[in-house]
Design a protein around this motif. Structure first.
Motif, PDB file in Angstrom:
ATOM      1  N   GLU A  57       0.911  -1.239   0.072  1.00 24.49           N
ATOM      2  CA  GLU A  57      -0.115   0.105   0.005  1.00 24.49           C
ATOM      3  C   GLU A  57       0.814   1.082   0.143  1.00 24.49           C
ATOM      4  OE1 GLU A  57      -3.134   0.762   0.239  1.00 24.49           O
ATOM      5  OE2 GLU A  57      -4.193  -0.962   0.094  1.00 24.49           O
ATOM      6  N   ARG A  58       0.291   2.210  -0.729  1.00 25.59           N
ATOM      7  CA  ARG A  58       1.045   3.530  -0.771  1.00 25.59           C
ATOM      8  C   ARG A  58       0.527   4.392   0.155  1.00 25.59           C
ATOM      9  NH1 ARG A  58       0.338   7.823  -4.367  1.00 25.59           N
ATOM     10  NH2 ARG A  58      -0.773   6.466  -5.803  1.00 25.59           N
ATOM     11  N   MET A  59       1.422   5.157   1.004  1.00 22.34           N
ATOM     12  CA  MET A  59       0.593   6.174   1.896  1.00 22.34           C
ATOM     13  C   MET A  59       1.279   7.497   1.876  1.00 22.34           C
ATOM     14  SD  MET A  59      -0.313   5.679   5.849  1.00 22.34           S
ATOM     15  CE  MET A  59       1.098   6.176   7.049  1.00 22.34           C
ATOM     16  N   ASP A  60       0.775   8.641   1.205  1.00 28.23           N
ATOM     17  CA  ASP A  60       1.404   9.768   1.144  1.00 28.23           C
ATOM     18  C   ASP A  60       0.129  10.799   1.150  1.00 28.23           C
ATOM     19  OD1 ASP A  60       0.304   9.607  -1.561  1.00 28.23           O
ATOM     20  OD2 ASP A  60       2.217   9.040  -2.429  1.00 28.23           O
ATOM     21  N   ARG A  61       0.183  12.050   0.739  1.00 29.56           N
ATOM     22  CA  ARG A  61      -0.947  12.803   0.639  1.00 29.56           C
ATOM     23  C   ARG A  61      -1.796  12.544  -0.436  1.00 29.56           C
ATOM     24  NH1 ARG A  61      -0.177  18.880   0.608  1.00 29.56           N
ATOM     25  NH2 ARG A  61       2.185  18.581   0.840  1.00 29.56           N
ATOM     26  N   ASP A  62      -1.602  11.921  -1.390  1.00 30.64           N
ATOM     27  CA  ASP A  62      -2.488  11.444  -2.299  1.00 30.64           C
ATOM     28  C   ASP A  62      -3.457  10.344  -2.039  1.00 30.64           C
ATOM     29  OD1 ASP A  62      -1.660  13.412  -4.234  1.00 30.64           O
ATOM     30  OD2 ASP A  62       0.113  12.249  -4.526  1.00 30.64           O
ATOM     31  N   THR A  63      -2.784   9.396  -1.175  1.00 25.65           N
ATOM     32  CA  THR A  63      -3.771   8.404  -0.976  1.00 25.65           C
ATOM     33  C   THR A  63      -4.539   8.371   0.671  1.00 25.65           C
ATOM     34  OG1 THR A  63      -1.936   7.208   0.321  1.00 25.65           O
ATOM     35  CG2 THR A  63      -2.097   6.671  -2.283  1.00 25.65           C
ATOM     36  N   THR A  64      -4.151   9.689   0.981  1.00 22.14           N
ATOM     37  CA  THR A  64      -4.739   9.903   2.436  1.00 22.14           C
ATOM     38  C   THR A  64      -5.721  11.160   2.593  1.00 22.14           C
ATOM     39  OG1 THR A  64      -2.669  10.911   3.080  1.00 22.14           O
ATOM     40  CG2 THR A  64      -2.982   8.804   3.655  1.00 22.14           C
ATOM     41  N   GLN A  65      -6.101  11.485   1.321  1.00 26.38           N
ATOM     42  CA  GLN A  65      -7.203  12.710   1.130  1.00 26.38           C
ATOM     43  C   GLN A  65      -8.378  12.216   2.096  1.00 26.38           C
ATOM     44  OE1 GLN A  65      -6.996  15.466  -1.838  1.00 26.38           O
ATOM     45  NE2 GLN A  65      -4.999  15.992  -0.672  1.00 26.38           N
ATOM     46  N   LYS A  66      -8.880  11.225   1.669  1.00 27.44           N
ATOM     47  CA  LYS A  66     -10.230  10.965   2.444  1.00 27.44           C
ATOM     48  C   LYS A  66     -10.235  10.652   3.664  1.00 27.44           C
ATOM     49  CE  LYS A  66     -12.672   8.910  -1.657  1.00 27.44           C
ATOM     50  NZ  LYS A  66     -11.960   7.235  -2.005  1.00 27.44           N
ATOM     51  N   LYS A  67     -11.121  11.022   4.156  1.00 23.49           N
ATOM     52  CA  LYS A  67     -11.252  10.583   5.681  1.00 23.49           C
ATOM     53  C   LYS A  67     -10.792   9.395   6.118  1.00 23.49           C
ATOM     54  CE  LYS A  67     -14.463  14.277   7.550  1.00 23.49           C
ATOM     55  NZ  LYS A  67     -15.509  14.525   8.263  1.00 23.49           N
ATOM     56  N   LEU A  68     -10.024   9.118   7.317  1.00 23.23           N
ATOM     57  CA  LEU A  68      -9.824   7.811   7.813  1.00 23.23           C
ATOM     58  C   LEU A  68      -9.030   7.083   6.808  1.00 23.23           C
ATOM     59  CD1 LEU A  68     -13.237   6.998   9.338  1.00 23.23           C
ATOM     60  CD2 LEU A  68     -11.160   8.569  10.484  1.00 23.23           C
ATOM     61  N   SER A  69      -8.595   7.217   5.608  1.00 21.81           N
ATOM     62  CA  SER A  69      -8.154   6.291   4.906  1.00 21.81           C
ATOM     63  C   SER A  69      -6.487   6.056   5.218  1.00 21.81           C
ATOM     64  CB  SER A  69      -7.768   7.042   3.296  1.00 21.81           C
ATOM     65  OG  SER A  69      -7.484   8.366   3.517  1.00 21.81           O
ATOM     66  N   HIS A  70      -5.888   6.879   6.048  1.00 27.02           N
ATOM     67  CA  HIS A  70      -4.556   6.483   6.663  1.00 27.02           C
ATOM     68  C   HIS A  70      -4.661   5.446   7.603  1.00 27.02           C
ATOM     69  CE1 HIS A  70      -5.688   8.711  10.136  1.00 27.02           C
ATOM     70  NE2 HIS A  70      -6.348   9.548   9.347  1.00 27.02           N
ATOM     71  N   HIS A  71      -5.902   5.724   8.393  1.00 25.07           N
ATOM     72  CA  HIS A  71      -6.062   4.536   9.270  1.00 25.07           C
ATOM     73  C   HIS A  71      -6.693   3.200   8.563  1.00 25.07           C
ATOM     74  CE1 HIS A  71      -7.580   2.819  12.851  1.00 25.07           C
ATOM     75  NE2 HIS A  71      -8.900   2.477  12.371  1.00 25.07           N
ATOM     76  N   ARG A  72      -7.273   3.283   7.505  1.00 25.78           N
ATOM     77  CA  ARG A  72      -7.384   1.866   6.929  1.00 25.78           C
ATOM     78  C   ARG A  72      -6.100   1.238   6.546  1.00 25.78           C
ATOM     79  NH1 ARG A  72      -7.060   0.539   1.647  1.00 25.78           N
ATOM     80  NH2 ARG A  72      -6.799   2.977   1.170  1.00 25.78           N
TER      81      ARG A  72
END
Ligand code: ADP
Ligand code: ZN
Length: 686
Positions: A466-481
């Motif tokens: 999984e990629r985690m940067d500002r582009d993939t975590t824009q949606k609420k709670l996506s970083h948590h997922r």
């Protein structure tokens, strides 16, 4: 006859005097307070801290009463004569919105401190401290469950001897600042929780964290120990949720607030402790508007409210380390991980010697990742640049695309097939022909996280990531997922920007890697070595936190850079000793204070003309041991269509420094066509 008239006037004035009541009302706008009259029927109710509705520019506006004056206040008096000014007719307060003070006195004090320290206005400080919904009349909403489906109650762990030592030192004092300098995995979170637990009955605590992406684990741990006594404040809350949480804090219904930056203003009125986790993090500093540092505001609040502050980090800022070493802060060092776990071995990979058959990954790293998948272990990779490729270049003439508004190279994003500006957010479609020479050979050079993702998928198809940067975590709670997937071992590898480097506690990660260390090493800023050291040490610290030892790989084209000598040996102290001497020689913070004044102009020509006026003003000023560097063009010449120049003021005495900055701004106030921004304690000079 004459005497009589005089007496009569005096009597009249006394009557006016008794009946007049003024209040200073602050709005969440970039301004100081405005004065209003209080109608007689409201006089016995109104108090400092109340919200009021008042007429403002032909409409009504909500503000907060910050002072009450039973005499005609200075703004409504003619200076010297003491007579009421005829020209100012004060408008009356329309209505009161609260029955008890909405903002406690301690927060009003903090707002004043912030506005003065940051050479800003009380209104702007208020805007940052209180959710705007309270001034616009929005309604509270029921908060959604943010994280856990249910709270799993855990027991506090048995403390290690290091943790015990730290806690007893913290508990032995009832105020002051404690710096916990504990290596990654030394169990700082457990110490934070115990420190909160040890607070006297009724005392409240704020826990500041740098960004929500690295916080979900900390939240879960606090929730499992403190349950509903904790609330979480972050930028992803809806207006309704924000109001609800804030009310709970204000009325003392909760005991602990965990939150990012603005949580430092949490309206507790019986605060006992503020914890600042990863205190060195740049994200504590706000980059626009009120340029405050939540860490420094926490320190100020600590002094104002006479309470304890805990700063925690594996890699403290030079400022905090120096304050601890010189005895201003209590220093608590923990140099071992819990349960005798070892710190990872660090290997520096010399990319100049690598075969260039992949864009960005060394053969060594690819092999190690492959082996890790086979062993069912997890890996973590950082590349501090999002997007696909940082250069879209014409191989005939060398033309690169720049943002028309920012004079910054655009970054190609493959998923959207756009070239994006990471400063202003504008984007262009990539062209097939070079706009400069008509050449057909346009190429993508360099690598961002999207490209590494693509490369890893090609080289190691068996690996799930999984990629985690500002582009993939824009949606609420996506970083948590994403974090959850990593925790539940549903993926083998987490790839991302600096978001993946810090905070996380994934016991199954045995390999951590930096793809291009050079990005961090070569920033034109006096803090670049410090930042690079912190980032690499933090990243390395993600590996080997469970039962198996970890290993960190750092790829670079500059393997001889001095920073690596210290990263390799986890030698924080060694690094500080070297760096602190540098700072001393050049008289940079912590040996001086800085204020940066940024000027913005619509055109290059205007800039030149006005800057020469500014230079003249500065030359005529007395400098009181303040060094003034510039005006010079800022390293990033243009952002959002404003041409940027800056001045850097450097001095030992913070007060004279602020006075000088204020004087400069005052003296150029008459100049038109220039936007002036003041940054007190800037953390970058770009
Ligand atoms: P740090 O913030 O210092 O990097 P953490 O607080 O994330 O470290 O702790 C690292 C790991 O060690 C966590 O998984 C935590 O649960 C565990 N841990 C902390 N204290 C203890 C302890 N006293 N006994 C056993 N495990 C502990
Ligand atoms: Zn731009």
């Amino acid at each position: 006859m004459v005497k009589k008239k005089k007496r009569w006037t005096i009597r009249c004035q006394i009557i006016i005097y008794l009946k007049t009541m003024h209040v200073n009302v602050l709005f969440p706008i970039n301004s100081e307070a405005f004065t209003y009259l209080v109608p007689q029927e409201l006089q016995s109710y109104i108090k400092v801290g109340f919200r009021v509705e008042v007429p403002f520019k032909r409409t009504y506006k909500t503000g907060i009463v910050i002072a009450i004056d039973r005499k005609p206040s200075s703004t409504s008096l003619n200076k010297g004569t003491g007579k009421l000014k005829k020209s100012i007719t004060l408008k009356p307060v329309k209505s009161l919105l609260d029955k008890e003070p909405f903002l406690p006195a301690n927060i009003l004090k903090l707002i004043t401190w912030v506005s003065q320290y940051y050479l800003s206005t009380s209104g702007l400080a208020l805007k940052n401290a209180v959710p705007s919904a309270f001034f616009t009349g929005k309604k509270a909403g029921k908060p959604r469950i943010v994280y856990e489906e249910e709270i799993v109650k855990l027991k506090f762990l048995n403390l290690t001897s290091d943790q015990k030592r730290a806690l007893s030192k913290i508990n032995s004092e009832d105020k002051g600042v404690f710096l916990i300098h504990g290596v990654t995995g030394s169990g700082k979170t457990e110490i934070y929780m115990r420190a909160v637990k040890s607070l006297p009955e009724g005392k409240q605590a704020i826990v500041l964290v740098p960004e929500i992406a690295i916080t979900s684990q900390m939240i879960s741990r606090f929730r499992s120990n403190f349950g509903d006594e904790v609330v979480f404040l972050h930028s992803g809350l809806s207006t309704g949720e924000r109001i609800t949480q804030w009310q709970k804090i204000r009325t003392g219904k909760v005991k602990i607030v965990i939150g990012v930056r603005s949580a430092v203003f949490a309206p507790f009125s019986n605060l006992g402790l503020i914890i600042v986790d990863e205190e060195q993090e740049a994200s504590y500093k706000q980059f626009e508007g009120l340029r405050y540092s939540a860490r420094d505001v926490a320190l100020a609040r600590g002094k104002l409210e006479n309470i304890k502050i805990i700063l925690g980090s594996a890699t403290p800022s030079m400022e905090a380390y120096y304050a601890a070493k010189s005895g201003t802060f209590h220093y608590i060092q923990i140099d071992k991980r819990v349960e005798k776990k070892t710190l990872p071995e660090v290997e520096i990979i010399d990319m100049t010697k690598e075969l260039k058959d992949t864009f960005s990954l060394s053969a060594k790293l690819v092999d190690a990742l492959k082996q890790n998948v086979e062993d069912h272990k997890q890996s973590l990779i950082m590349l501090n640049r999002r997007g696909y490729s940082p250069y879209f270049l014409c191989t005939d003439c060398g033309h690169t695309h720049k943002c028309p508004l920012c004079n910054i190279t655009l970054i190609y994003h493959k998923d959207t097939n756009t070239m994006n500006c990471h400063y202003c957010g504008s984007w262009l479609n990539p062209e097939t022909l070079c706009p400069e020479c008509g050449g057909k050979e346009m190429k993508y050079l360099g690598t961002g996280t999207q490209r590494v993702e693509e490369e890893l998928n090609r080289l190691l198809p068996e690996l799930s990531l999984e990629r985690m940067d500002r582009d993939t975590t824009q949606k609420k709670l996506s970083h948590h997922r994403i974090v959850k997937q990593m925790e539940e071992r549903k993926i083998d590898l987490l790839l991302g920007t600096q978001m993946v480097a810090k905070g996380h506690d994934f016991p199954e990660v045995t390999i951590s890697a930096v793809i291009s260390a050079d990005i961090a090493l070569n920033l034109p800023d006096f803090r670049s070595a410090e930042r690079a050291f912190q980032l690499f040490t933090q990243l390395a610290g993600r590996a080997g936190r469970g039962d198996l030892p970890g290993k960190a790989y750092i790829q670079t084209y500059e393997p001889d850079h001095f920073v690596f000598d210290y990263v390799r040996n986890h030698d924080c102290i060694g690094f500080y000793e070297k760096e602190i001497n540098q700072r001393k020689e050049l008289s940079y913070p912590p040996f001086s204070k800085l204020i940066r004044i940024i000027f913005g102009f619509r055109t290059k020509e205007k800039a030149k003309k006005i800057i020469s006026n500014i230079s003249t003003v500065i030359k005529r000023m007395e400098h009181n041991n303040i060094e003034i560097l510039g005006p010079a063009p800022a390293p990033i010449e243009k952002i959002r269509n404003l041409w940027r120049w800056h001045l850097i003021l450097k001095g030992r005495n913070a007060k004279t420094l602020r006075m000088t900055a204020r004087e400069i701004v005052f003296k150029i106030d008459h100049l038109k066509d220039v936007k002036v921004d003041i940054d007190v304690d800037p953390i970058n000079l770009l």
